[in-house]
Design a protein around this motif. Structure first.
Motif, PDB file in Angstrom:
ATOM      1  N   ARG A  74     -21.756 -25.197 -30.871  1.00 51.49           N
ATOM      2  CA  ARG A  74     -20.572 -24.576 -31.468  1.00 51.49           C
ATOM      3  C   ARG A  74     -19.296 -25.030 -30.769  1.00 51.49           C
ATOM      4  O   ARG A  74     -18.282 -25.300 -31.413  1.00 51.49           O
ATOM      5  N   SER A  75     -19.356 -25.130 -29.443  1.00 48.90           N
ATOM      6  CA  SER A  75     -18.177 -25.567 -28.698  1.00 48.90           C
ATOM      7  C   SER A  75     -17.814 -27.010 -29.055  1.00 48.90           C
ATOM      8  O   SER A  75     -16.651 -27.332 -29.300  1.00 48.90           O
ATOM      9  N   PHE A  76     -18.820 -27.881 -29.119  1.00 50.18           N
ATOM     10  CA  PHE A  76     -18.591 -29.291 -29.453  1.00 50.18           C
ATOM     11  C   PHE A  76     -18.018 -29.440 -30.855  1.00 50.18           C
ATOM     12  O   PHE A  76     -17.057 -30.197 -31.074  1.00 50.18           O
ATOM     13  N   ALA A  84     -10.407 -34.134 -30.594  1.00 50.26           N
ATOM     14  CA  ALA A  84     -10.136 -34.321 -29.165  1.00 50.26           C
ATOM     15  C   ALA A  84     -11.296 -34.970 -28.410  1.00 50.26           C
ATOM     16  O   ALA A  84     -11.159 -35.297 -27.233  1.00 50.26           O
ATOM     17  N   VAL A  85     -12.436 -35.150 -29.055  1.00 51.18           N
ATOM     18  CA  VAL A  85     -13.629 -35.680 -28.373  1.00 51.18           C
ATOM     19  C   VAL A  85     -13.586 -37.209 -28.350  1.00 51.18           C
ATOM     20  O   VAL A  85     -13.359 -37.848 -29.387  1.00 51.18           O
ATOM     21  N   ASP A  86     -13.805 -37.804 -27.182  1.00 57.54           N
ATOM     22  CA  ASP A  86     -13.895 -39.260 -27.056  1.00 57.54           C
ATOM     23  C   ASP A  86     -15.359 -39.666 -27.253  1.00 57.54           C
ATOM     24  O   ASP A  86     -16.159 -39.624 -26.312  1.00 57.54           O
ATOM     25  N   HIS A 184      -7.429 -31.772 -21.546  1.00 57.10           N
ATOM     26  CA  HIS A 184      -7.924 -31.286 -22.836  1.00 57.10           C
ATOM     27  C   HIS A 184      -8.948 -32.247 -23.435  1.00 57.10           C
ATOM     28  O   HIS A 184      -9.934 -31.816 -24.037  1.00 57.10           O
ATOM     29  N   GLN A 185      -8.727 -33.552 -23.253  1.00 61.34           N
ATOM     30  CA  GLN A 185      -9.707 -34.518 -23.742  1.00 61.34           C
ATOM     31  C   GLN A 185     -10.991 -34.441 -22.910  1.00 61.34           C
ATOM     32  O   GLN A 185     -12.092 -34.558 -23.452  1.00 61.34           O
ATOM     33  N   ALA A 186     -10.842 -34.250 -21.608  1.00 64.84           N
ATOM     34  CA  ALA A 186     -12.017 -34.116 -20.738  1.00 64.84           C
ATOM     35  C   ALA A 186     -12.841 -32.902 -21.129  1.00 64.84           C
ATOM     36  O   ALA A 186     -14.076 -32.967 -21.211  1.00 64.84           O
ATOM     37  N   VAL A 187     -12.179 -31.780 -21.384  1.00 60.99           N
ATOM     38  CA  VAL A 187     -12.864 -30.559 -21.782  1.00 60.99           C
ATOM     39  C   VAL A 187     -13.606 -30.768 -23.103  1.00 60.99           C
ATOM     40  O   VAL A 187     -14.775 -30.407 -23.241  1.00 60.99           O
ATOM     41  N   ALA A 188     -12.915 -31.353 -24.079  1.00 56.04           N
ATOM     42  CA  ALA A 188     -13.509 -31.551 -25.399  1.00 56.04           C
ATOM     43  C   ALA A 188     -14.708 -32.498 -25.333  1.00 56.04           C
ATOM     44  O   ALA A 188     -15.759 -32.233 -25.923  1.00 56.04           O
ATOM     45  N   LEU A 193     -21.614 -33.182 -23.942  1.00 58.75           N
ATOM     46  CA  LEU A 193     -22.710 -33.406 -22.995  1.00 58.75           C
ATOM     47  C   LEU A 193     -23.688 -32.238 -22.984  1.00 58.75           C
ATOM     48  O   LEU A 193     -24.868 -32.410 -22.687  1.00 58.75           O
ATOM     49  N   GLY A 194     -23.177 -31.036 -23.271  1.00 51.20           N
ATOM     50  CA  GLY A 194     -24.058 -29.866 -23.265  1.00 51.20           C
ATOM     51  C   GLY A 194     -25.222 -30.028 -24.211  1.00 51.20           C
ATOM     52  O   GLY A 194     -26.346 -29.589 -23.914  1.00 51.20           O
ATOM     53  N   ILE A 195     -24.990 -30.667 -25.359  1.00 50.86           N
ATOM     54  CA  ILE A 195     -26.064 -30.883 -26.324  1.00 50.86           C
ATOM     55  C   ILE A 195     -27.068 -31.893 -25.782  1.00 50.86           C
ATOM     56  O   ILE A 195     -28.285 -31.701 -25.878  1.00 50.86           O
TER      57      ILE A 195
END
Length: 283
Positions: A74-76, A84-86, A184-188, A193-195
């Motif tokens: 959900r977060s991803f 924002a995800v690289d 913010h990009q690092a967080v996103a 990675l959690g998945i």
């Protein structure tokens, strides 16, 4: 029910639901799976349930990895919806991170309980220092390193995350910000990675804990239907509703609010957890 007094069971249900909400919020705000919160809370829960010290910490870690699965998804998705995800970084890390998680799960099958605590203390301690005292001038470089170094970092993130019960966000956040990527990009990106970590990690901890269940037939919390290997189904079920509910809320906050006060609070919390586990190592 399950040999636990009704009042104690009700208290545990409320505590786990509240902890799930905090875990989900942190998952979204910091791009972490929430394991740094879930593991110490589960540790105290399993202490109350009289789970032996020899299997208590790996049971916490495995359960945390299982809890992270829906929270991270959900977060991803919430972060990816904001663009924002690289994905380039995630593609480079995908294989080495998963291989690191598999190796960490194999280690978990044979490792002493104190190893899990030691890893938690070291990684959480470094994260706390970064949160409390880190400055924007702390840099390893102005751009991401070459692919071989990225692969090596992926292995390290996978192994340590599997032994600590986290989604890798704390480690990857540190890494990306040290290489000049916006927070913010690092967080996103870290949320993805959690998945990669939680799904193989949870399966690995079922494998790691399965043979040890027969050694503790009288420990109800470590037997079916309450547990499957090193995963507590009770903890998993009770964490899920509130953690998945709060994860997208945390992701929205990450893009709208300054996180300094939350960083300080989280850093202090991590130091307290480190002190708790360090004391149990010495005792």
């Amino acid at each position: 029910m399950f040999g636990i007094p009704l009042f104690d069971l009700a208290w545990l249900v409320v505590a786990l639901l509240a902890a799930g909400a905090i875990t989900g919020l942190l998952a979204g705000v910091f791009g972490v799976g929430g394991g740094a919160v879930a593991v110490p809370i589960l540790y105290e829960l399993f202490r109350i349930l009289e789970v032996p010290e020899e299997v208590r910490m790996p049971l916490c870690v495995g359960t945390s990895l299982a809890i992270i699965i829906p929270t991270s998804i959900r977060s991803f998705n919430a972060h990816r919806a904001k663009g924002a995800v690289d994905m380039t970084i995630l593609r480079v890390w995908a294989v080495p991170v998963v291989l690191g998680v598999i190796l960490g799960s194999i280690i978990a099958r044979y490792a002493p309980a104190d190893l899990f605590k030691a890893v938690f203390v070291v990684v959480a301690g470094l994260s706390a220092i970064r949160l409390l005292f880190g400055k924007d001038t702390w840099r390893f470089g102005l751009d991401m390193p070459a692919k071989p170094i990225m692969v090596a970092y992926g292995w390290i993130i996978g192994i340590l995350s599997a032994l600590m019960g986290i989604g890798g966000g704390q480690l990857s956040n540190l890494f990306m910000t040290f290489y000049n990527r916006p927070i913010h990009q690092a967080v996103a990106t870290s949320s993805g990675l959690g998945i990669l970590i939680s799904i193989p990690g949870a399966l690995g901890y079922i494998y790691a804990g399965w043979p040890h269940m027969a050694d503790y037939p009288n420990v109800i919390a470590f037997q079916p239907p309450l547990a499957l290997g090193y995963i507590s189904l009770l903890g998993f079920v009770l964490f899920i509703p509130t953690s998945t509910w709060m994860a997208p809320i945390g992701a929205r906050l990450a893009h709208r609010l300054s996180k300094r006060r939350l960083e300080v609070a989280f850093g202090i919390f991590l130091l307290l957890v480190c002190a708790r586990f360090a004391a149990s190592l010495i005792a």
